[in-house]
Design a protein around this motif. Structure first.
Motif, PDB file in Angstrom:
ATOM      1  N   ARG A   1      -0.529   7.689  -5.525  1.00 36.03           N
ATOM      2  CA  ARG A   1      -0.969   8.272  -4.401  1.00 36.03           C
ATOM      3  C   ARG A   1       0.439   8.695  -3.580  1.00 36.03           C
ATOM      4  O   ARG A   1       0.590   9.855  -3.021  1.00 36.03           O
ATOM      5  CB  ARG A   1      -1.802   7.557  -3.620  1.00 36.03           C
ATOM      6  N   TYR A   2       1.385   7.913  -3.581  1.00 35.98           N
ATOM      7  CA  TYR A   2       2.596   8.227  -2.934  1.00 35.98           C
ATOM      8  C   TYR A   2       3.264   9.554  -3.297  1.00 35.98           C
ATOM      9  O   TYR A   2       3.558  10.437  -2.573  1.00 35.98           O
ATOM     10  CB  TYR A   2       3.444   7.126  -2.826  1.00 35.98           C
TER      11      TYR A   2
ATOM     12  N   LYS B   1       1.787  11.822  -5.023  1.00 36.98           N
ATOM     13  CA  LYS B   1       1.239  13.111  -4.950  1.00 36.98           C
ATOM     14  C   LYS B   1       1.228  13.692  -3.420  1.00 36.98           C
ATOM     15  O   LYS B   1       1.382  14.664  -3.028  1.00 36.98           O
ATOM     16  CB  LYS B   1      -0.280  12.630  -5.152  1.00 36.98           C
ATOM     17  N   GLN B   2       1.348  12.571  -2.511  1.00 35.11           N
ATOM     18  CA  GLN B   2       1.820  12.909  -1.041  1.00 35.11           C
ATOM     19  C   GLN B   2       3.133  13.539  -0.980  1.00 35.11           C
ATOM     20  O   GLN B   2       3.161  14.522   0.019  1.00 35.11           O
ATOM     21  CB  GLN B   2       1.612  11.756  -0.145  1.00 35.11           C
TER      22      GLN B   2
ATOM     23  N   LYS C   1       2.969  17.040  -2.170  1.00 35.45           N
ATOM     24  CA  LYS C   1       2.462  17.712  -0.968  1.00 35.45           C
ATOM     25  C   LYS C   1       3.480  18.191   0.061  1.00 35.45           C
ATOM     26  O   LYS C   1       3.518  19.154   0.529  1.00 35.45           O
ATOM     27  CB  LYS C   1       1.139  17.076  -0.641  1.00 35.45           C
TER      28      LYS C   1
ATOM     29  N   LEU D   1      -1.597   2.351  -8.482  1.00 38.60           N
ATOM     30  CA  LEU D   1      -2.550   3.322  -7.886  1.00 38.60           C
ATOM     31  C   LEU D   1      -2.002   4.022  -6.897  1.00 38.60           C
ATOM     32  O   LEU D   1      -1.919   4.878  -6.215  1.00 38.60           O
ATOM     33  CB  LEU D   1      -4.080   2.723  -7.675  1.00 38.60           C
ATOM     34  N   HIS D   2      -1.371   3.035  -5.636  1.00 38.89           N
ATOM     35  CA  HIS D   2      -0.883   3.388  -4.498  1.00 38.89           C
ATOM     36  C   HIS D   2       0.585   4.176  -4.739  1.00 38.89           C
ATOM     37  O   HIS D   2       0.843   5.151  -4.181  1.00 38.89           O
ATOM     38  CB  HIS D   2      -0.275   2.363  -3.700  1.00 38.89           C
TER      39      HIS D   2
ATOM     40  N   ASP E   1       0.937  -1.306   0.025  1.00 36.84           N
ATOM     41  CA  ASP E   1      -0.039  -0.100  -0.056  1.00 36.84           C
ATOM     42  C   ASP E   1       0.725   1.264   0.032  1.00 36.84           C
ATOM     43  O   ASP E   1       1.913   1.032  -0.184  1.00 36.84           O
ATOM     44  CB  ASP E   1      -0.974  -0.099   1.146  1.00 36.84           C
ATOM     45  N   THR E   2       0.296   2.454   0.069  1.00 36.70           N
ATOM     46  CA  THR E   2       1.129   3.672  -0.056  1.00 36.70           C
ATOM     47  C   THR E   2       2.189   3.693   1.030  1.00 36.70           C
ATOM     48  O   THR E   2       3.351   4.030   0.600  1.00 36.70           O
ATOM     49  CB  THR E   2       0.099   4.991   0.167  1.00 36.70           C
TER      50      THR E   2
END
Ligand SMILES: [Zn+2]
Length: 538
Positions: free
Chosen positions: A203-204, A206-207, A210, A199-200, A101-102
């Protein structure tokens, strides 16, 4: 490649290549996914429709993802990445029950090379060869039709439309099942290789983007006071443990004598019912030093928010962080930090640098600092799967021990033996720290505070290692040991505190315990956790 056409019976369009690879991946790289689905939705006619539709759903989603990526990458590159990714992910989920997961992806990027190397074994390389390299080579040999760009785009558009139609049809045919699949069995989706991991990964990224935004440093209190009654200087050595699980400590009732040295200490409390903040180092370590508590902890914000060490530094405590693990995960960014993962600092390195090496030279540090001292030793502890590397040969008391990186080649008993030897070595490491503290108990109020970051699965229910999302994690991964030892001159009332030994508590208590050990008062509200210790009356 066209010259090959005459030797090959087939020539494919890029879309057909994608569909072929997609079918290959769904059918050969998703064994754990489909067995887990079968466990949750056992065989009956209703579930059978769902099961078959899921095969098409996964196939269509995967194909759609690959077609989208071919808008910016050559088709053969895309399918090669997907084939290799699935081969690697499939191996770890089938052999060790690991899901990605992420947070797991973040850990992979933050882990040091030697830990990553521990995960590469001959079984893995062989699997990668059979399920990755050979199929990938075949995709490079198959001749492909070369279309003009506009024609390619039309084909891709049409195919995407049909795939989306199939996805919706699948969901329509078994909508009840999909509702529970998406809402209640989120964990299952992590086994859909490689779709879930991609997909994870997105997301990683993107995080991370940020997190890389500039933030002002956030203080958590203006109000910080040192107790006026505190006349003596504190000397506290905190050990942040790695992968130790509470139920393998004989101090907590484990039938094997894994803590022979600590068992001889009086003035020691071992807590038996402590929950960790996370199941990964990257979460648990920053979380235990934060005042937020597990439920409100935000990993990204922790990088620019005051933690326990920042407050103690403001209260003029001398702080030193020595690390034989991967890093302090941002906790020690603003205090003195020493890397003990190489022989440059660590004088006890053989096949790897030993945790005990971090103790060397501490007496000099203590002698040369006035006032309160907090030393944090971040240990390598019981990090898997190479448990046998975590202790010198002399500590191989429980035998036969698993002596390979390939856990699947070892029996359950051999894995447990190797793991228990790591706990035995931790017992020795902690006893050496207590010995050092005893030598300094006349001049200082001494105590040791040991906290493991998370537990470990050792094959229970087919799971190995750690990192299962907290909501679904078994207790083997979340119940951790905490040990407190107090010198005779310390303010801790050990006799009274022993009552707290079996009280349910968590990593949330670590921040407040550190504040109390240094007799620091703040206006930060306690997140409703029971204390770990009581203090002597003044
Ligand atoms: Zn860890």
């Amino acid at each position: 490649m066209n010259y090959l056409s005459k030797y090959y019976p087939i020539k494919l369009t890029p879309i057909k290549l994608i569909l072929l690879v997609s079918a290959f991946i769904v059918l050969t790289g998703n064994f754990t996914f489909f067995t887990q689905v079968e466990k949750i939705y056992p065989s009956n006619i209703n579930n059978a429709i769902f099961f078959i539709s899921l095969v098409f759903f996964h196939f269509s989603l995967l194909s759609l993802l690959m077609i989208t990526l071919t808008l910016c990458l050559p088709v053969r590159v895309v399918v090669t990445i997907f084939i290799f990714l699935t081969a690697a992910l499939g191996y770890y989920s089938d052999q060790l029950g690991i899901m990605i997961d992420t947070e797991m992806i973040r850990t992979m990027f933050e882990t040091n090379i030697s830990e990553t190397a521990d995960l590469l074994n001959t079984g893995f390389i062989l699997h990668l060869l059979l399920h990755g390299l050979i199929p990938a080579i075949i995709t490079w040999l198959i001749p492909l039709y070369n279309f003009k760009l506009t024609k390619q785009l039309i084909y891709k558009g049409k195919s995407a439309f049909i795939l989306i139609f199939i996805i919706f049809t699948c969901i329509f045919l078994a909508s009840d099942h999909y509702a529970s699949f998406f809402r209640e069995h989120k964990i299952l989706r992590n086994y859909m290789h490689p779709t879930a991991s991609i997909l994870h990964f997105a997301r990683y990224i993107k995080q991370e983007l940020k997190a890389s935004e500039k933030h002002d440093f956030v203080g958590i209190t203006d109000n910080i006071e040192k107790s006026i009654y505190d006349r003596h200087s504190e000397l506290i050595i905190m050990v942040v443990g790695e992968t130790a699980r509470a139920d393998h400590f004989s101090l907590n009732g484990y039938e094997r004598k894994t803590n022979p040295k600590l068992a001889m200490e009086k003035n020691l409390i071992s807590y038996s019912d402590i929950s960790s903040c996370g199941t990964l180092t990257a979460l648990s370590v920053p979380c235990m030093f934060s005042n937020k508590g597990r439920e409100k902890f935000d990993r990204d914000a922790s990088h620019y928010t005051e933690n326990a060490l920042d407050l103690l530094k403001r209260a003029n405590v001398n702080i030193l962080w020595r690390d034989n693990n991967s890093s302090s995960k941002g906790v020690a960014d603003r205090v003195p930090y020493e890397n003990y993962r190489s022989s440059k600092n660590n004088k006890s390195c053989d096949i790897e640098c030993r945790d005990t090496g971090m103790i060397e030279g501490l007496q000099n540090y203590i002698n040369s600092h006035d006032g309160d001292i907090l030393i944090i030793l971040h240990s390598m502890g019981s990090h898997g799967p190479a448990y046998f590397k975590r202790y010198p040969k002399g500590y191989e008391k429980f035998t036969p021990a698993c002596n390979t990186l390939e856990l699947s080649e070892c029996s359950h008993e051999e894995i447990i033996n190797a793991y228990d030897n790591t706990i035995l070595y931790t017992d020795y490491f902690l006893s050496k720290i207590i010995e050092l503290l005893k030598n300094n108990s006349e001049k200082h109020e001494t105590s040791m505070f040991y906290v493991s970051d998370h537990g470990e699965s050792l094959g229970e229910s087919g799971l190995y290692l750690h990192g299962i999302p907290y909501m679904f994690a078994p207790e083997t991964q979340t119940k951790v040991p905490i040990i407190i030892w107090a010198g005779d001159s310390a303010d801790i009332d050990i006799k009274k505190s022993i009552q707290l030994k079996d009280v349910k508590n968590s990593h949330d208590a670590v921040f407040y315990t550190l504040m109390n050990l240094f007799e620091i008062q703040t206006d930060i509200n306690n997140v409703a956790v029971p204390p770990l210790v009581y203090y002597k009356e003044e």
